[in-house]
Design an enzyme around this catalytic site. Structure first.
Site, PDB file in Angstrom:
ATOM      1  N   CYS A 356       0.816  -1.223   0.000  1.00 50.46           N
ATOM      2  CA  CYS A 356       0.000   0.000   0.000  1.00 50.46           C
ATOM      3  C   CYS A 356       0.846   1.269   0.000  1.00 50.46           C
ATOM      4  O   CYS A 356       0.337   2.337  -0.343  1.00 50.46           O
ATOM      5  CB  CYS A 356      -0.889   0.048   1.224  1.00 50.46           C
ATOM      6  SG  CYS A 356      -1.836  -1.425   1.543  1.00 50.46           S
TER       7      CYS A 356
HETATM    8  O1  KQY Z   1      -4.563  -1.300   1.104  1.00 48.71           O
HETATM    9  C1  KQY Z   1      -4.024  -0.300   0.726  1.00 48.71           C
HETATM   10  N1  KQY Z   1      -3.611  -0.226  -0.525  1.00 48.71           N
HETATM   11  C2  KQY Z   1      -3.935   0.964   1.521  1.00 48.71           C
HETATM   12  C3  KQY Z   1      -4.418   1.007   2.869  1.00 48.71           C
HETATM   13  C4  KQY Z   1      -4.777   2.419   3.243  1.00 48.71           C
HETATM   14  C5  KQY Z   1      -5.171   2.587   4.639  1.00 48.71           C
HETATM   15  C6  KQY Z   1      -5.463   4.004   4.987  1.00 48.71           C
HETATM   16  N2  KQY Z   1      -5.489   4.247   6.383  1.00 48.71           N
END
Ligand code: KQY
Length: 362
Positions: A356
């Site tokens: 992420c």
């Molecule tokens: O799963 C993702 N690509 C990102 C997670 C984002 C979390 C925001 N607090």
């Protein structure tokens, strides 16, 4: 210079390559907001630095940082990591960064999706998100890469591609009311075909239990290579994750990819289950409008949230009994790469993980 093009990647012969294809570099953002990251983001900054250093062993890394953290980030990151001033609301480059596309001549362009903090005013995680919304355009300007503006709210963590015409996603996320409530599943699929230049979308029903992104696929499942998928798993039938992983497995085994291949699915046992401790919860600032983080809440921990880089795989670890098996299994499944485990609980506390916070530029 970077121009905004009036056409689409599909019309122009550009497509999104798989993450396991070669990269020019990796982009990241620097964590700082205290309502996401505990203790003024100090532990998260160390974890992000460790991720950047691990990736920098394999390929160049650029980290975007707000002006008031520039000096600190520059001091915490090694000289081989490029630091550029880039204003953001939070630090999830996967989700607000561009999706790069390439053509057969090796040219690169970028897709700038609409970003609304994982659900806008319906169930978004913070407000405002105006700076994050401009990240993709700014990255493309810095790289002098032409831009497509996609008329679709979408985060990079909600899609994976195999580079051979197949896109993997979850219905839970892409059909969630906070994203594109005016569009049907078919409309969304048509946009994915147009902007990723893929032929087939595999719609896994749901993502990881209690994932604050409404079930991003990048925490649940990913391609290891065309025709092969890794899926987070548990053997515990009383765990709410069990039925989610079991339905994903059943769905994937019933499907073929864009090339007509049956899929092979490798399960990787999840860590934990993991929960937010009272000490961790106390370190996070309570801010109206931001997602409250309460002691005892289940964390959406998964080893699948790893990142491919040139010759390497950067995998989150959690000081958990399942860490060793996850690393060994991934190394066995990806013998052509070096698997590197990085302690990532501090990233998980912010609601995501290594995949992420990274974005590949092919
Ligand atoms: O799963 C993702 N690509 C990102 C997670 C984002 C979390 C925001 N607090």
């Amino acid at each position: 210079m970077s121009q905004t093009l009036p056409s689409t990647p599909r019309a122009d012969g550009f497509f999104m390559p798989a993450e396991f294809s070669p990269h020019r570099q990796t982009w990241m953002l620097w964590p700082q907001r205290p309502d996401t990251w505990r203790l003024g983001a100090k532990p998260a900054q160390k974890a992000f630095s460790a991720v950047a250093c691990a990736i920098a062993q394999f390929e160049p890394v650029t980290v975007g940082v707000n002006h008031n953290q520039y000096a600190n980030a520059r001091a915490m990151l090694p000289p081989q990591v490029r630091v550029v001033e880039l204003s953001s609301n939070d630090s999830w480059m996967r989700d607000c960064g561009p999706t790069f596309v390439i053509n057969a001549q090796g040219q690169t362009r970028g897709v700038d999706w609409m970003f609304n903090a994982w659900g806008g005013l319906y169930n978004g995680l913070y407000f405002p998100w105006d700076l994050d919304e401009m990240i993709a355009q700014k990255v493309l300007e810095i790289e002098q890469v032409d831009r497509y503006r996609a008329p679709l709210v979408l985060e990079g963590g909600s899609i994976h591609v195999d580079g051979e015409g197949t896109c993997l996603t979850t219905a839970e996320c892409l059909l969630s009311p906070g994203r594109n409530p005016h569009l049907s599943q078919q409309d969304i699929e048509n946009y994915l075909k147009e902007y990723l230049n893929i032929e087939k979308v595999l719609w896994i029903p749901r993502g990881v239990y209690n994932d604050e992104t409404s079930g991003h696929v990048d925490n649940l499942a990913c391609f290891l290579r065309p025709g092969e998928i890794a899926l987070t798993w548990t053997e515990d039938k009383s765990d709410p994750q069990y039925e989610r992983s079991a339905e994903a497995l059943e769905y994937l085994l019933s499907q073929t990819d864009a090339k007509g291949r049956k899929l092979t699915v490798h399960t990787i046992h999840q860590p934990g289950p993991l929960f937010l401790t009272a000490e961790e919860a106390e370190g996070i600032d309570a801010v109206a409008g931001a997602l409250p983080r309460r002691a005892g809440e289940r964390l959406a921990g998964s080893y699948i949230n790893f990142y491919f880089c040139n010759g390497g795989v950067i995998v989150p670890t959690f000081d958990d009994p399942h860490d060793a098996a996850a690393l060994t299994t991934l190394q066995r499944l990806l013998p052509e790469r070096r698997v590197v485990g990085i302690p990532a609980r501090e990233i998980l506390l912010g609601g995501g993980n290594i995949h992420c916070i990274t974005q590949q530029q092919p």
